[in-house]
Design a protein around this motif. Structure first.
Motif, PDB file in Angstrom:
ATOM      1  N   ASN A 192       0.923  -1.141   0.097  1.00  0.00           N
ATOM      2  CA  ASN A 192      -0.050  -0.021  -0.018  1.00  0.00           C
ATOM      3  C   ASN A 192       1.038   1.312   0.056  1.00  0.00           C
ATOM      4  OD1 ASN A 192      -2.572  -1.081  -0.213  1.00  0.00           O
ATOM      5  ND2 ASN A 192      -2.593  -1.589   2.318  1.00  0.00           N
ATOM      6  N   ALA A 193       1.970   1.143   0.528  1.00  0.00           N
ATOM      7  CA  ALA A 193       3.051   2.231   0.482  1.00  0.00           C
ATOM      8  C   ALA A 193       3.334   2.717  -0.998  1.00  0.00           C
ATOM      9  CB  ALA A 193       4.263   2.162   1.149  1.00  0.00           C
ATOM     10  N   LEU A 194       3.486   1.501  -1.627  1.00  0.00           N
ATOM     11  CA  LEU A 194       3.832   1.924  -3.142  1.00  0.00           C
ATOM     12  C   LEU A 194       2.606   2.353  -4.057  1.00  0.00           C
ATOM     13  CD1 LEU A 194       6.086   1.945  -5.368  1.00  0.00           C
ATOM     14  CD2 LEU A 194       5.670  -0.683  -5.512  1.00  0.00           C
ATOM     15  N   LYS A 195       1.434   1.742  -3.743  1.00  0.00           N
ATOM     16  CA  LYS A 195       0.240   1.726  -4.601  1.00  0.00           C
ATOM     17  C   LYS A 195      -0.405   3.279  -3.993  1.00  0.00           C
ATOM     18  CE  LYS A 195      -4.434  -0.326  -4.974  1.00  0.00           C
ATOM     19  NZ  LYS A 195      -4.409  -0.257  -6.238  1.00  0.00           N
ATOM     20  N   LYS A 196      -0.266   3.647  -2.955  1.00  0.00           N
ATOM     21  CA  LYS A 196      -0.925   4.855  -2.609  1.00  0.00           C
ATOM     22  C   LYS A 196      -0.497   5.970  -3.338  1.00  0.00           C
ATOM     23  CE  LYS A 196       2.153   6.668   1.160  1.00  0.00           C
ATOM     24  NZ  LYS A 196       2.229   6.958   2.872  1.00  0.00           N
ATOM     25  N   ASP A 197       0.801   6.059  -4.296  1.00  0.00           N
ATOM     26  CA  ASP A 197       1.349   7.206  -4.987  1.00  0.00           C
ATOM     27  C   ASP A 197       0.987   6.652  -6.573  1.00  0.00           C
ATOM     28  OD1 ASP A 197       2.646   8.848  -6.589  1.00  0.00           O
ATOM     29  OD2 ASP A 197       4.630   8.904  -5.269  1.00  0.00           O
ATOM     30  N   LYS A 240      -0.745 -12.533  -4.163  1.00  0.00           N
ATOM     31  CA  LYS A 240      -0.421 -12.692  -5.560  1.00  0.00           C
ATOM     32  C   LYS A 240      -1.058 -11.644  -6.315  1.00  0.00           C
ATOM     33  CE  LYS A 240      -0.197 -17.770  -5.480  1.00  0.00           C
ATOM     34  NZ  LYS A 240      -0.829 -18.876  -6.216  1.00  0.00           N
ATOM     35  N   LYS A 241      -1.821 -10.713  -5.713  1.00  0.00           N
ATOM     36  CA  LYS A 241      -2.397  -9.382  -6.110  1.00  0.00           C
ATOM     37  C   LYS A 241      -1.123  -8.608  -6.722  1.00  0.00           C
ATOM     38  CE  LYS A 241      -6.886  -9.453  -3.759  1.00  0.00           C
ATOM     39  NZ  LYS A 241      -7.731  -8.594  -3.013  1.00  0.00           N
ATOM     40  N   GLU A 242      -1.827  -7.884  -8.083  1.00  0.00           N
ATOM     41  CA  GLU A 242      -1.145  -6.953  -8.697  1.00  0.00           C
ATOM     42  C   GLU A 242      -1.326  -5.539  -7.884  1.00  0.00           C
ATOM     43  OE1 GLU A 242       1.113  -7.266 -10.900  1.00  0.00           O
ATOM     44  OE2 GLU A 242       0.761  -9.550 -11.214  1.00  0.00           O
ATOM     45  N   LEU A 243      -0.491  -4.406  -8.267  1.00  0.00           N
ATOM     46  CA  LEU A 243      -0.501  -3.136  -7.544  1.00  0.00           C
ATOM     47  C   LEU A 243      -1.746  -2.626  -8.038  1.00  0.00           C
ATOM     48  CD1 LEU A 243       3.121  -1.795  -7.911  1.00  0.00           C
ATOM     49  CD2 LEU A 243       1.676  -2.234  -5.656  1.00  0.00           C
ATOM     50  N   THR A 244      -2.410  -2.830  -9.073  1.00  0.00           N
ATOM     51  CA  THR A 244      -3.689  -2.259  -9.656  1.00  0.00           C
ATOM     52  C   THR A 244      -4.738  -2.928  -8.998  1.00  0.00           C
ATOM     53  OG1 THR A 244      -3.748  -4.258 -11.733  1.00  0.00           O
ATOM     54  CG2 THR A 244      -2.951  -1.854 -12.050  1.00  0.00           C
ATOM     55  N   GLU A 245      -4.744  -4.025  -8.039  1.00  0.00           N
ATOM     56  CA  GLU A 245      -5.687  -4.312  -7.227  1.00  0.00           C
ATOM     57  C   GLU A 245      -5.719  -4.109  -5.720  1.00  0.00           C
ATOM     58  OE1 GLU A 245      -6.390  -8.773  -8.652  1.00  0.00           O
ATOM     59  OE2 GLU A 245      -4.391  -8.555  -8.814  1.00  0.00           O
TER      60      GLU A 245
END
Length: 803
Positions: free
Chosen positions: A278-283, A400-405
């Protein structure tokens, strides 16, 4: 070391009819316009040695190492295409053919030839212009990979990586297996049945003897075989069904207890993965840039594999130098590498979570194969176990989820340890109840407890041994890795010092009296690990890196060429030859000439096959290389025959002599003018006569009057003696040197007598600046500071000179 005697090509690429180059171990300079088939020689050469043509090995052309585009399309289907090389060592002679079905054949199948070909894979035989600066503009990590491939360190690096990966893999296996938890589960079973723990045989035997004492069997247990003897003695067939129930519940209890001991690890691993994800995904910008990184890496691959041949961006279709594009791509990729590290951290956390979960899933899956679960009495227990299985699988799916999920919330998916603890406690009570159900049957009770204890102890020893073996393996790999790194770095530093010295030598030869010097390949380390290579150099006595920060395209190309030549010097152990295909396209005039001198002086022991489409370069250096024994050839292409050798005299001076001998005035005046211009360019360079700067295209086409004026002006200031002897105004006044820049046309109608006289005057002029004894021009680099004279290399030709 082998040199080539002849090259014969037929039906390959642009070569339709047989093309033969008789080299007799000599170097050769080949000129041909674009499209005349020079690169067909290089392609055929590459196929002969490497069984592929790299720039043709892509999906657009074909997937079979470029063979789909190898045969000339006009060659008859019944005829084989081939390249045949003969060497000064006859045992290496070979003809490599390819038929219409693209099957290949080699006429030489000897061990000597196979060894020769195998050695060529670690040698540097071919350099094309597009490959010239790949190493120089590459990122630090790519530089390390490229260098390791060239110097044979890739295998060493692979071993190092293997040691590191194995050590890390074993450490992950130890962590995910949670051996201490597995051992505690077995000790728990022993404690429940013996009333004490058993970590050694002696402790097991002691507890077992206390257990069987009430039976008064007259047997003392001193070995595990004794335990088996007692079990057989007190076994009852009547109670087998009850015993199966106890064994079943014990197995369920141990599996659930194993998961209970791993609950904290699973929850912590998921929390770590969740936070990094989530730290990567939030940006959103970071996510976009990661997708962009994939595109940039693919774009780099397209350019380096030469899928796009011309200088333009394949995306926007705008004109741009391929070198500039690659520089931009490498810069952007390196910028995004830090972001990629964040993504790697998320991926590693995902793998750690999976490694923690999978052993527990395997345990549950094995448990659910028990036949008793098929019975109605065990339906509720089965549903409880399946609930645990579903929770484990949910964690695995999340990993196994991608960053888009979107990830499930930590609290929603979290294992509740208390629920599993309660299940374990309930199972222990059930086992005890079943065991105590025949309180009066002391033998059955003793049998059950002894059997479960002995079984748990054997499993405990098995787990302990596995843990010990893996721990020893981990320690061994870590020690090997540390020692390997130390030895690798020592060897690499020795090589880099030697290699850097050669690169610096070749570069400064092409760029004398410039402020770029002390060029070094420097290893980069992070956390005591080798992570890359950078190029360091001194610029005005200050250390800088990388080269693209201060160097022009021409200088970067010189650096790339120096790197290749240093590689040739270091690694060509069997092949005493190499091919340079159009490598000077972006060089200015001074670099071109010094490059030719570099080849003829520092690589005089090698056989060089130098191909160029630059006529100015060919004419500039042809005399220089011919005087060193090189062969000169012109290539031409015709519709009927494809690539061929243009018959006639390639060297302009020999061409002039031949025309005068044959009384042939056709083009003779133009040849004399071109020869005079070429030599006067060299004279102007050596005496440092200043000619007004023009861009490269104009600079390469200086006309004689302009050059003669510059030389005359320099002589007026520096040497009255040489000025009078040279008598430049006489030459400058000749009609043939008056014309326009493009065509050099003029109204002078020359006769053979006029041209002979002009030729003698031109030779007389040149004789004042050129010494045939040492084959050197008058040059300020040979200036005598004592006598204040400019001189040639040997000193036989010299004149007063005022600096």
């Amino acid at each position: 070391m082998a040199k080539i005697k002849t090259i014969k090509i037929n039906g390959l690429r642009g070569v339709r009819e047989p093309l033969t180059l008789d080299l007799d171990k000599k170097s050769i300079l080949v000129y041909g316009d674009n499209g005349t088939g020079k690169s067909s020689v290089t392609d055929s050469f590459e196929w002969f040695f490497y069984d592929k043509i790299e720039h043709l090995s892509n999906e657009e052309i074909g997937r079979r190492k470029g063979r789909d585009a190898l045969r000339n399309i006009f060659i008859p289907e019944t005829e084989d295409s081939f390249i045949e090389l003969t060497f000064d060592e006859n045992k290496l002679d070979s003809k490599k053919s390819i038929d219409n079905s693209l099957k290949t054949f080699n006429s030489n199948e000897t061990d000597d030839f196979k060894k020769f070909i195998a050695s060529s894979f670690s040698e540097r035989l071919i350099l094309r212009y597009r490959d010239l600066v790949q190493f120089i503009i590459a990122g630090k990590t790519d530089k390390l990979k490229e260098l390791q491939n060239i110097i044979g360190f890739s295998d060493v690096q692979n071993i190092r990586d293997l040691l590191k990966r194995n050590g890390a893999r074993i450490a992950r296996n130890i962590k995910s297996a949670n051996y201490d938890n597995l051992k505690n589960v077995q000790q728990s079973t022993i404690l429940e049945n013996l009333g004490q723990n058993a970590y050694t045989d002696e402790q097991l035997f002691d507890g077992a003897n206390k257990l069987i004492k009430p039976l008064k069997l007259g047997i003392e247990i001193k070995s595990r075989q004794d335990i088996n003897t007692v079990l057989k003695k007190i076994e009852s067939k009547e109670d087998s069904e009850l015993l199966n129930q106890i064994n079943f519940y014990t197995k369920v209890k141990e599996s659930v207890a194993q998961i209970e001991g791993n609950v904290d690890n699973i929850n912590n691993s998921y929390s770590t993965f969740y936070d990094s994800f989530n730290a990567l995904k939030k940006d959103p910008e970071k996510v976009k840039n990661l997708q962009l990184l994939s595109l940039l890496q693919e774009g780099k691959s397209v350019l380096t594999k030469d899928v796009v041949e011309n200088d333009y961006c394949p995306l926007c279709q705008q004109e741009k130098s391929k070198i500039d594009l690659l520089q931009d791509l490498n810069f952007r990729i390196e910028e995004l590498e830090l972001l990629n590290k964040e993504k790697e951290k998320v991926d590693n956390n995902s793998k750690d979570l999976q490694n923690t979960i999978k052993p527990n899933i395997s345990a549950i899956e094995g448990l659910l194969t028990e036949k008793l679960f098929e019975k109605e009495d065990y339906k509720k227990l089965k549903e409880t176990v399946e609930k645990i299985q579903n929770s484990l699988n949910n964690h695995l799916d999340e990993s196994k989820k991608e960053l888009t999920e979107k990830l499930s919330d930590k609290e929603e998916i979290k294992f509740v340890k208390k629920e599993i603890e309660e299940l374990t406690s309930e199972l222990v009570k059930t086992i005890k109840k079943l065991t105590e159900s025949k309180e009066a049957n002391l033998k059955f009770k003793t049998y059950t407890k002894l059997f479960q204890s002995a079984k748990a102890y054997v499993e405990y020893l098995k787990i302990e041994k596995e843990q010990s073996v893996l721990a020893n393996q981990q320690a061994t790999f870590e020690l090997l890795y540390e020692d390997f790194i130390k030895r690798q770095e020592e060897a690499l530093n020795v090589f880099l010092t030697m290699f850097s010295n050669d690169i610096n030598d070749f570069y400064t030869t092409m760029n004398p009296n410039e402020k770029v010097e002390d060029i070094k390949l420097v290893p980069l380390k992070k956390n005591d690990e080798l992570v890359g290579i950078t190029i360091e150099y001194s610029f005005f006595n200050e250390t800088h890196t990388p080269p693209i920060a201060y160097l022009s395209e021409s200088h970067i190309n010189c650096l790339g060429l120096s790197f290749f030549l240093a590689s040739v010097r270091a690694f060509n152990k069997e092949s005493k030859f190499f091919v340079l295909d159009d490598v000077i396209s972006s060089f200015d005039r001074s670099h071109r000439y010094r490059f030719a001198q570099l080849l003829t002086t520092k690589f005089s022991d090698f056989q060089v096959i130098l191909l160029t489409h630059e006529k100015e370069f060919f004419e500039l250096v042809s005399s220089e290389v011919k005087s060193k024994g090189w062969i000169l050839n012109n290539f031409k292409w015709t519709k009927d025959n494809g690539t061929g050798i243009e018959r006639g005299i390639a060297d302009i001076k020999d061409r002039i002599k031949k025309k005068i001998e044959d009384k042939n005035t056709d083009g003779l005046g133009n040849d004399i003018r071109v020869y005079a211009e070429r030599v006067m360019k060299r004279v102007a360079l050596e005496i440092e006569a200043k000619v007004a700067y023009r861009n490269n295209d104009i600079n390469e086409k200086r006309m004689a009057p302009e050059l003669l004026d510059a030389v005359q002006s320099k002589l007026t200031k520096a040497s009255k003696e040489l000025k009078e002897k040279a008598d430049i105004p006489k030459i400058k006044g000749m009609p043939m040197f008056i014309g326009n820049t493009t065509s050099h046309d003029n109204s002078f109608q020359e006769s053979i007598e006029d041209l002979e006289a002009i030729w003698e005057d031109v030779k007389g002029l040149i004789h004042n600046f050129y010494c045939s004894d040492c084959d050197k021009f008058l040059s300020l680099k040979f200036y005598d500071n004592v006598e204040n004279k400019i001189r040639c290399g040997c000193g036989n030709l010299k004149f007063d000179w005022k600096k």
